[in-house]
Design a protein around this motif. Structure first.
Motif, mmCIF file in Angstrom:
data_model
loop_
_atom_site.group_PDB
_atom_site.id
_atom_site.type_symbol
_atom_site.label_atom_id
_atom_site.label_comp_id
_atom_site.label_asym_id
_atom_site.label_seq_id
_atom_site.Cartn_x
_atom_site.Cartn_y
_atom_site.Cartn_z
ATOM 1 N N ARG A 173 0.831 -1.195 0.000
ATOM 2 C CA ARG A 173 0.000 0.000 0.000
ATOM 3 C C ARG A 173 0.871 1.251 0.000
ATOM 4 N NH1 ARG A 173 -2.339 -0.327 4.673
ATOM 5 N NH2 ARG A 173 -4.074 -1.618 3.980
ATOM 6 N N ARG A 174 1.915 1.256 0.813
ATOM 7 C CA ARG A 174 2.803 2.414 0.854
ATOM 8 C C ARG A 174 3.452 2.662 -0.504
ATOM 9 N NH1 ARG A 174 5.291 0.598 6.674
ATOM 10 N NH2 ARG A 174 3.846 1.772 8.002
ATOM 11 N N MET A 175 3.877 1.588 -1.163
ATOM 12 C CA MET A 175 4.490 1.751 -2.474
ATOM 13 C C MET A 175 3.474 2.254 -3.492
ATOM 14 S SD MET A 175 7.538 1.137 -1.687
ATOM 15 C CE MET A 175 8.172 1.494 -3.328
ATOM 16 N N ALA A 176 2.206 1.852 -3.335
ATOM 17 C CA ALA A 176 1.164 2.341 -4.234
ATOM 18 C C ALA A 176 0.974 3.846 -4.057
ATOM 19 C CB ALA A 176 -0.149 1.605 -3.976
ATOM 20 N N ASP A 195 6.693 11.478 1.749
ATOM 21 C CA ASP A 195 6.669 12.799 2.380
ATOM 22 C C ASP A 195 5.975 12.727 3.732
ATOM 23 O OD1 ASP A 195 5.522 16.183 1.585
ATOM 24 O OD2 ASP A 195 7.356 15.472 2.567
ATOM 25 N N HIS A 196 6.283 11.661 4.471
ATOM 26 C CA HIS A 196 5.713 11.442 5.798
ATOM 27 C C HIS A 196 6.730 11.655 6.921
ATOM 28 C CE1 HIS A 196 1.999 8.862 4.507
ATOM 29 N NE2 HIS A 196 1.952 10.102 4.072
ATOM 30 N N ASP A 228 7.841 10.894 12.082
ATOM 31 C CA ASP A 228 7.283 10.066 11.031
ATOM 32 C C ASP A 228 5.790 9.987 11.289
ATOM 33 O OD1 ASP A 228 10.007 7.641 10.669
ATOM 34 O OD2 ASP A 228 9.603 9.548 9.659
ATOM 35 N N VAL A 229 4.988 10.320 10.282
ATOM 36 C CA VAL A 229 3.542 10.382 10.449
ATOM 37 C C VAL A 229 2.888 9.382 9.505
ATOM 38 C CG1 VAL A 229 3.587 12.773 11.191
ATOM 39 C CG2 VAL A 229 3.343 12.250 8.756
ATOM 40 N N PRO A 230 1.701 8.854 9.891
ATOM 41 C CA PRO A 230 1.033 7.868 9.040
ATOM 42 C C PRO A 230 0.376 8.461 7.805
ATOM 43 C CG PRO A 230 -0.285 8.336 10.983
ATOM 44 C CD PRO A 230 1.027 9.036 11.185
ATOM 45 N N SER A 231 0.022 9.751 7.846
ATOM 46 C CA SER A 231 -0.595 10.399 6.713
ATOM 47 C C SER A 231 -0.401 11.906 6.842
ATOM 48 C CB SER A 231 -2.091 10.068 6.625
ATOM 49 O OG SER A 231 -2.769 10.526 7.783
#
Length: 304
Positions: A229-232, A284-285, A297-300
């Protein structure tokens, strides 16, 4: 577990004696879900049990799920939970329902769907239905009508809210039985979509040229749903295609000591130790607070 055994176990679940809770959920823009529970009246709880029992009784055949698989009116499709993002939603609706109550009817608007959660002993059956734009306009023969009153849903004659008399998919243990393929894929963002996105990203010449070797990244991501999902999202944001962004990344990395390695030409050297940081910066997190002067580091992210 075989698909036949999965169907038999679901059909044999003690729905009538199970502890019921109802959850509505929304899909987050950056991925994942949010969910809140709703207290329901005894009358509505019984209707929800009837819906589950009726849906299980109506499906007597099962086939393996695939992208081109089709089902008939009495069949369902079987897929493992490890091939989907259902675990993200499961983690939310497994929380104590009384601690996550809906506060007002605004919380029910723009929902993606709802989950009828049934617990019998150590087993939990999750029954999921997608909410569509026609939710409020379905005919009475296919829905029951409920209204939000006194902090709970109850059966009423008007159409403030409607609950369909069928389900889109059911989950027990590690098995999913799909009754509506389109709704299932829409709600869960089926994992194969993330895998396909990563496959496309790997052959993107701009992305590939940003690294000395993609194989360590491919090995790290593997089939992990969260990594895929992160790579997407990285693929969608395409920060790697912005030369100014990548130049600033190298400058800030050197200044802050983030330990991302670059070769003499400015390409990123992927290592297992730096992979998490690489993902965060391409998303960009990794953000700096001008108030606390700390970096997080943030999730969104949401632009202000």
């Amino acid at each position: 577990m075989t698909k036949e055994k999965a169907l038999a176990d679901c059909r044999g679940f003690a729905v009538a004696d199970a502890v019921l809770s109802l959850w509505v959920f929304k899909k987050r823009v950056g991925g994942g879900f949010s969910s809140t529970s709703i207290e329901v009246s005894d009358a509505l709880a019984q209707e929800l049990r009837n819906i589950v029992i009726g849906s299980l009784q109506a499906h007597t055949e099962v086939e393996d799920y695939s992208l081109v698989a089709q089902r008939n009116e009495v069949s369902c499709l079987h897929v493992g939970t490890d091939e989907t993002t259902f675990g993200d939603l499961k983690a939310l609706v497994d929380e104590p329902s009384e601690e996550h109550r809906v506060k007002n009817d605004r919380d029910l608007k723009n929902c993606a769907g709802y989950v009828i959660r049934l617990r019998a002993g150590e087993k939990v059956l999750y029954c999921v239905k997608r909410v569509t734009d026609t939710w409020k306009t379905k005919k009475a023969r296919s829905v029951i009508n409920v209204v939000f009153r006194a902090n709970q849903l109850d059966l009423v004659a008007d159409k403030s809210f409607t609950i369909a008399k069928n389900l889109d998919f059911i989950v027990l243990d590690n098995d999913i039985l799909v009754m509506s393929k389109a709704a299932f894929e829409t709600l869960l963002g089926y994992k194969i979509e993330y895998a396909n996105s990563f496959a496309e990203l790997r052959v993107d010449p701009v992305f590939a040229a940003s690294f000395t070797d993609l194989q360590p990244m491919i090995d790290h991501v593997g089939t992990n749903t969260m990594h895929l999902r992160r790579m997407a999202v990285i693929h969608q944001k395409a920060n790697y295609a912005n030369p100014d962004y990548m130049a600033r990344l190298q400058q800030v990395n050197n200044a802050e000591g983030w330990n991302i390695q670059f070769d003499p030409t400015g390409r990123i050297v992927v290592t297992e130790e730096s992979m998490r940081t690489i993902m965060q910066v391409l998303l960009d997190h990794r953000l700096h607070s001008r108030l606390s002067l700390a970096t997080y580091d943030v999730p969104s992210t949401a632009a202000v």
